[in-house]
Design a protein around this motif. Structure first.
Motif, PDB file in Angstrom:
ATOM      1  N   ARG A  45      43.224  57.270  33.139  1.00 10.37           N
ATOM      2  CA  ARG A  45      43.018  57.677  34.112  1.00 10.37           C
ATOM      3  C   ARG A  45      41.948  58.526  33.568  1.00 10.37           C
ATOM      4  NH1 ARG A  45      48.547  59.813  34.053  1.00 10.37           N
ATOM      5  NH2 ARG A  45      48.842  60.093  31.450  1.00 10.37           N
ATOM      6  N   PRO A  46      41.140  58.807  34.665  1.00 12.63           N
ATOM      7  CA  PRO A  46      40.898  57.921  36.340  1.00 12.63           C
ATOM      8  C   PRO A  46      39.930  56.608  35.589  1.00 12.63           C
ATOM      9  CG  PRO A  46      39.282  60.437  35.977  1.00 12.63           C
ATOM     10  CD  PRO A  46      40.474  60.142  34.783  1.00 12.63           C
ATOM     11  N   ALA A  47      40.541  56.457  35.652  1.00 14.48           N
ATOM     12  CA  ALA A  47      39.419  54.911  35.417  1.00 14.48           C
ATOM     13  C   ALA A  47      38.563  54.651  36.440  1.00 14.48           C
ATOM     14  CB  ALA A  47      40.480  53.472  35.321  1.00 14.48           C
ATOM     15  N   ASN A  48      37.647  54.500  36.364  1.00 13.00           N
ATOM     16  CA  ASN A  48      36.193  53.715  37.533  1.00 13.00           C
ATOM     17  C   ASN A  48      36.243  52.923  37.494  1.00 13.00           C
ATOM     18  OD1 ASN A  48      33.969  53.568  38.571  1.00 13.00           O
ATOM     19  ND2 ASN A  48      33.303  55.508  37.150  1.00 13.00           N
ATOM     20  N   TRP A  49      36.578  52.079  37.915  1.00 18.04           N
ATOM     21  CA  TRP A  49      36.254  50.727  38.837  1.00 18.04           C
ATOM     22  C   TRP A  49      34.404  50.132  38.746  1.00 18.04           C
ATOM     23  CZ3 TRP A  49      38.410  45.957  37.411  1.00 18.04           C
ATOM     24  CH2 TRP A  49      37.600  45.557  37.991  1.00 18.04           C
ATOM     25  N   ALA A  50      33.950  50.921  38.880  1.00 16.85           N
ATOM     26  CA  ALA A  50      32.157  50.671  39.144  1.00 16.85           C
ATOM     27  C   ALA A  50      32.223  49.979  38.175  1.00 16.85           C
ATOM     28  CB  ALA A  50      32.210  51.454  40.278  1.00 16.85           C
ATOM     29  N   ALA A  51      32.535  51.235  36.905  1.00 14.37           N
ATOM     30  CA  ALA A  51      32.020  51.291  35.086  1.00 14.37           C
ATOM     31  C   ALA A  51      32.726  49.529  34.756  1.00 14.37           C
ATOM     32  CB  ALA A  51      31.530  52.115  34.310  1.00 14.37           C
ATOM     33  N   LEU A  52      33.694  49.662  34.848  1.00 14.03           N
ATOM     34  CA  LEU A  52      34.440  48.202  34.554  1.00 14.03           C
ATOM     35  C   LEU A  52      34.267  47.465  34.674  1.00 14.03           C
ATOM     36  CD1 LEU A  52      36.987  47.988  32.063  1.00 14.03           C
ATOM     37  CD2 LEU A  52      38.133  48.064  33.721  1.00 14.03           C
ATOM     38  N   SER A  53      33.983  47.341  36.132  1.00 12.17           N
ATOM     39  CA  SER A  53      33.236  45.579  36.499  1.00 12.17           C
ATOM     40  C   SER A  53      32.427  45.250  36.611  1.00 12.17           C
ATOM     41  CB  SER A  53      32.915  45.862  38.872  1.00 12.17           C
ATOM     42  OG  SER A  53      31.970  47.234  38.917  1.00 12.17           O
ATOM     43  N   VAL A  54      30.979  46.348  35.882  1.00 11.42           N
ATOM     44  CA  VAL A  54      29.233  46.294  35.037  1.00 11.42           C
ATOM     45  C   VAL A  54      30.062  45.001  33.603  1.00 11.42           C
ATOM     46  CG1 VAL A  54      27.473  46.651  34.173  1.00 11.42           C
ATOM     47  CG2 VAL A  54      28.457  47.737  36.386  1.00 11.42           C
ATOM     48  N   VAL A  55      30.797  46.011  33.330  1.00  8.73           N
ATOM     49  CA  VAL A  55      31.961  45.133  31.788  1.00  8.73           C
ATOM     50  C   VAL A  55      31.911  43.837  32.426  1.00  8.73           C
ATOM     51  CG1 VAL A  55      33.047  44.710  29.942  1.00  8.73           C
ATOM     52  CG2 VAL A  55      31.725  47.537  30.702  1.00  8.73           C
ATOM     53  N   TRP A  56      33.022  44.051  33.185  1.00  7.64           N
ATOM     54  CA  TRP A  56      33.463  42.237  33.403  1.00  7.64           C
ATOM     55  C   TRP A  56      32.743  41.273  34.001  1.00  7.64           C
ATOM     56  CZ3 TRP A  56      33.586  39.437  38.526  1.00  7.64           C
ATOM     57  CH2 TRP A  56      35.019  38.595  37.935  1.00  7.64           C
ATOM     58  N   GLN A  57      31.508  41.439  34.891  1.00  5.17           N
ATOM     59  CA  GLN A  57      30.746  40.650  35.441  1.00  5.17           C
ATOM     60  C   GLN A  57      29.533  40.477  34.354  1.00  5.17           C
ATOM     61  OE1 GLN A  57      28.870  42.939  38.674  1.00  5.17           O
ATOM     62  NE2 GLN A  57      30.401  42.330  39.865  1.00  5.17           N
ATOM     63  N   ALA A  58      29.303  41.413  33.336  1.00  2.08           N
ATOM     64  CA  ALA A  58      28.838  40.968  32.051  1.00  2.08           C
ATOM     65  C   ALA A  58      29.154  40.032  31.189  1.00  2.08           C
ATOM     66  CB  ALA A  58      27.629  42.554  31.186  1.00  2.08           C
ATOM     67  N   VAL A  59      30.264  39.891  31.248  1.00  2.00           N
ATOM     68  CA  VAL A  59      30.834  39.469  29.540  1.00  2.00           C
ATOM     69  C   VAL A  59      30.877  37.366  30.111  1.00  2.00           C
ATOM     70  CG1 VAL A  59      33.215  38.908  29.158  1.00  2.00           C
ATOM     71  CG2 VAL A  59      32.781  40.935  29.299  1.00  2.00           C
ATOM     72  N   GLN A  60      30.935  38.129  31.385  1.00  2.00           N
ATOM     73  CA  GLN A  60      30.717  36.343  32.015  1.00  2.00           C
ATOM     74  C   GLN A  60      29.133  36.044  32.213  1.00  2.00           C
ATOM     75  OE1 GLN A  60      33.051  35.644  36.262  1.00  2.00           O
ATOM     76  NE2 GLN A  60      33.533  37.978  35.322  1.00  2.00           N
ATOM     77  N   ALA A  61      28.057  36.444  32.382  1.00  2.00           N
ATOM     78  CA  ALA A  61      26.763  36.479  32.482  1.00  2.00           C
ATOM     79  C   ALA A  61      25.740  36.680  31.315  1.00  2.00           C
ATOM     80  CB  ALA A  61      26.329  37.767  33.304  1.00  2.00           C
ATOM     81  N   GLU A  62      26.327  37.399  30.779  1.00  2.00           N
ATOM     82  CA  GLU A  62      25.506  37.512  29.519  1.00  2.00           C
ATOM     83  C   GLU A  62      26.110  36.428  28.072  1.00  2.00           C
ATOM     84  OE1 GLU A  62      24.246  42.034  28.773  1.00  2.00           O
ATOM     85  OE2 GLU A  62      23.685  41.837  30.984  1.00  2.00           O
ATOM     86  N   LEU A  63      27.611  36.710  28.117  1.00  2.00           N
ATOM     87  CA  LEU A  63      27.379  36.198  26.969  1.00  2.00           C
ATOM     88  C   LEU A  63      28.918  35.034  27.267  1.00  2.00           C
ATOM     89  CD1 LEU A  63      30.146  39.315  25.451  1.00  2.00           C
ATOM     90  CD2 LEU A  63      28.082  38.747  24.728  1.00  2.00           C
ATOM     91  N   SER A  64      28.527  33.890  28.314  1.00  2.00           N
ATOM     92  CA  SER A  64      28.867  33.000  28.649  1.00  2.00           C
ATOM     93  C   SER A  64      30.666  32.839  28.128  1.00  2.00           C
ATOM     94  CB  SER A  64      27.767  32.140  28.348  1.00  2.00           C
ATOM     95  OG  SER A  64      26.808  32.539  28.180  1.00  2.00           O
ATOM     96  N   LEU A  65      31.586  33.517  28.509  1.00  2.00           N
ATOM     97  CA  LEU A  65      32.868  33.683  28.595  1.00  2.00           C
ATOM     98  C   LEU A  65      34.022  33.936  29.310  1.00  2.00           C
ATOM     99  CD1 LEU A  65      32.993  36.507  25.343  1.00  2.00           C
ATOM    100  CD2 LEU A  65      32.867  33.972  24.743  1.00  2.00           C
ATOM    101  N   PRO A  66      35.096  33.644  29.627  1.00  2.00           N
ATOM    102  CA  PRO A  66      35.488  33.364  30.965  1.00  2.00           C
ATOM    103  C   PRO A  66      35.239  34.872  31.499  1.00  2.00           C
ATOM    104  CG  PRO A  66      36.883  32.514  29.222  1.00  2.00           C
ATOM    105  CD  PRO A  66      35.180  32.741  28.533  1.00  2.00           C
TER     106      PRO A  66
END
Length: 81
Positions: A45-66
């Motif tokens: 805390r305080p967790a920043n969802w905006a920053a974490l969502s970038v990582v969440w999306q990049a894992v899928q788009a750039e690393l082709s992971l689930p």
């Protein structure tokens, strides 16, 4: 196989060449060769969802992971698995 089992398989035990050394049904997250099969990223805390969502999306788009599973705690913040 239950939905929980199939999601566990999809998220944490993707098919890899290392499966040849894993026994069928083995759910350990570290294989016999010491390779990690899952990782967790935690934001306190305080967790920043905006920053974490970038990582969440990049894992899928750039690393082709689930898409990572998301754990949310009102006390501790967010975790991506």
């Amino acid at each position: 196989m239950t939905r929980l089992q199939s999601e566990w398989q999809r998220l944490y035990l993707p098919r890899t060449p290392l499966d040849a050394v894993m026994a069928p049904g083995d759910t350990r997250l570290i294989d016999p060769l010491g390779c990690v099969r899952a990782m967790v990223l935690a934001l306190a805390r305080p967790a920043n969802w905006a920053a974490l969502s970038v990582v969440w999306q990049a894992v899928q788009a750039e690393l082709s992971l689930p898409a990572p599973a998301i754990a949310i705690s009102g006390v501790d913040g967010y975790e991506l698995w």
